[in-house]
Enzyme design. Structure first.
Site, short mmCIF file in Angstrom:
data_model
loop_
_atom_site.label_atom_id
_atom_site.label_comp_id
_atom_site.label_asym_id
_atom_site.label_seq_id
_atom_site.Cartn_x
_atom_site.Cartn_y
_atom_site.Cartn_z
N HIS A 138 12.84 -69.60 -18.07
CA HIS A 138 11.86 -69.17 -17.07
C HIS A 138 12.47 -68.22 -16.05
O HIS A 138 11.74 -67.59 -15.29
CB HIS A 138 11.27 -70.38 -16.36
CG HIS A 138 10.19 -70.03 -15.38
ND1 HIS A 138 9.00 -69.44 -15.76
CD2 HIS A 138 10.13 -70.16 -14.04
CE1 HIS A 138 8.25 -69.24 -14.69
NE2 HIS A 138 8.91 -69.67 -13.64
N CYS A 139 13.79 -68.08 -16.01
CA CYS A 139 14.42 -67.33 -14.91
C CYS A 139 14.84 -65.91 -15.30
O CYS A 139 14.28 -64.94 -14.80
CB CYS A 139 15.62 -68.11 -14.39
SG CYS A 139 15.19 -69.63 -13.52
N ILE A 140 15.82 -65.80 -16.17
CA ILE A 140 16.46 -64.49 -16.36
C ILE A 140 15.53 -63.43 -16.95
O ILE A 140 15.60 -62.27 -16.54
CB ILE A 140 17.75 -64.65 -17.20
CG1 ILE A 140 18.67 -65.67 -16.55
CG2 ILE A 140 18.48 -63.31 -17.30
CD1 ILE A 140 19.94 -65.91 -17.30
#
Length: 448
Positions: free
Chosen positions: A285-287
């Protein structure tokens, strides 16, 4: 340990003083909004140091699982949930009217991108709409969702003030980005330093009190914007460096150089180098998402974040590179990709977790299917392909045996779970495309 920013105040006002006392004495009820990969471990962390925790989610199945003392996330031990239940320290509900019972509200909701790679704050806005009717003086509200600098002040603060509350006097507003790393045995919610910025100096003091009892180190910065930017910097740093490795990957391949060997050698330097590794693309979900929050916000200031955008282009192109390498390897064996049976190993976005958010493995599967291949998968964490917003595969995980491996024209190692039997895979695959550098290249093993 707590690092305090230069902007700091002493407790003032009966509302703040009472809230501080509740937080510091662990008499406060901690409300965790969103019980996913961030919210569930955070709930357990608070319960395990003695706070009463109320989990809130729109998913009744999650609330039921918690109230029955079981975990629905593979890497979170169900016994932790069961123990918190037995101690009557953790309860979950879908009834948002119970927000009024909580002294602290910590928002752990998704912040995806829309189809135009623009921030989608709908989850934050919908959550705030559900919370607002039940807010009361003497609460602290912390946003943990990754987002662009200014979100807390531009989105949350006006909504609170429209209810007639004064931020920093009645309601205390902070931003503290989550730093979860699912499956990491060394670092967890309790021992990862917690960055936190307050909307006012008084909010910052309350924010420290909210986190310092449950987290080993609180790093207080001067504003919510600084805290929001900190999280983006962390993920942009990784995205850009992984993008560099992914750019070098095809070049090293054409030059006949093993890039993984080069990275390992460079990593022996005790200073000035941090190893990052290429792969089939970025997941989680982040990078793959967070850097574009800053790219979008930068346009407001008339600036273009070229490094971020270039890294995004390179990383997004990696699934297609895997397909190209697979096609070439099959061609060398006199087989077309169309009509070939291809097995993808690992559909999680990273090894040893049951998390498929933005998984590049699924993009590889989509591209293989679009090229006419018969696609199957094997993943010890997913017995059947779960429902996803953007992808649909009516498949069940293939059991790995000598016979099943030999039945596929090509096997693509996309996510290198430790649970896989690599000796079996290497010995019985007709053709193995290794996107993770896990195996030594050989007659039937090709790096991609």
């Amino acid at each position: 340990m707590t690092h305090l920013s230069p902007i700091q105040s002493s407790p003032s006002g009966s509302i703040q003083a009472e809230l501080l006392e509740k937080l510091r004495s662990k008499q406060a009820l901690i409300g965790i909004v969103g019980l996913g990969y961030v919210g569930l471990p955070l709930s357990l962390t608070y319960a395990e140091v003695g706070y009463r925790v109320l989990g809130l989610d729109i998913d009744q199945t999650k609330a039921d699982a918690i109230n029955q003392g079981s975990s629905y996330i593979q890497h979170i031990d169900g016994e932790r949930v069961a123990l918190a239940q037995r101690q009557q320290l953790l309860e979950a509900t879908t009834d948002f009217s119970r927000v009024a019972e909580s002294d602290a509200l910590i928002l752990c909701v998704p912040t995806p991108l829309n189809q135009y790679r623009e921030p989608d704050l709908s989850y934050i806005r919908d959550t705030m709409a559900a919370l607002l009717p039940y807010l009361r003086p003497g609460q602290v509200l912390s946003l943990e969702s990754t987002t662009y600098p200014g979100t807390t002040e531009e989105e949350l603060r006006p909504l609170i003030e429209q209810r007639g509350f004064t931020v920093g006097e009645d309601i205390f507003l902070v931003y503290s980005p989550e730093r979860e790393d699912p499956g990491n045995a060394r670092f967890n919610t309790a021992n990862i330093p917690k960055v936190m910025g307050g909307s006012t100096a008084a909010c910052g003091v309350v924010g420290v009190a909210l986190y310092e009892q449950a987290i080993s180190e609180v790093v207080a910065v001067s504003s919510t914007r600084a805290a929001e930017m900190t999280k983006l910097l962390e993920n942009i740093h990784r995205a850009v460096n992984i993008g560099l490795m992914n750019e070098l990957k095809p070049l090293a391949d054409r030059m006949g150089i093993d890039l993984y060997e080069v990275i390992r050698a460079a990593a022996t330097k005790p200073f000035g180098f941090v190893p990052y590794y290429p792969g089939p693309g970025l997941g989680g979900h982040c990078i793959p998402i967070d850097p574009f929050y800053l790219t979008w916000k930068a346009r407001e200031f008339g600036m273009h974040t070229r490094f971020i955008e270039l890294a995004g282009e390179i990383n997004s192109a990696m699934p297609a590179y895997v397909i190209e390498k697979t096609m070439d390897a099959l061609n060398d064996l006199g087989k077309p990709l169309k009509g070939s049976k291809v097995l993808v190993l690992g559909i999680a976005y990273k090894k040893n977790v049951d998390d498929m958010r933005e998984s590049p493995s699924v993009e590889v599967m989509e591209l293989l299917r679009a090229k006419g291949a018969e696609v199957h998968y094997s993943d010890p964490f997913f017995a059947s392909f779960p429902p996803m917003r953007k992808h649909t595969f009516a498949l069940r995980s293939v059991d790995l045996t000598q016979e099943t491996l030999a039945a596929f024209d090509a096997v693509v190692l996309a996510t290198d779970h430790d649970a896989f039997d690599y000796e079996l895979i290497a010995s019985h695959s007709q053709l193995l495309i290794d996107t993770r550098g896990r195996l030594t290249p050989g007659a039937q093993i090709v790096r991609a």
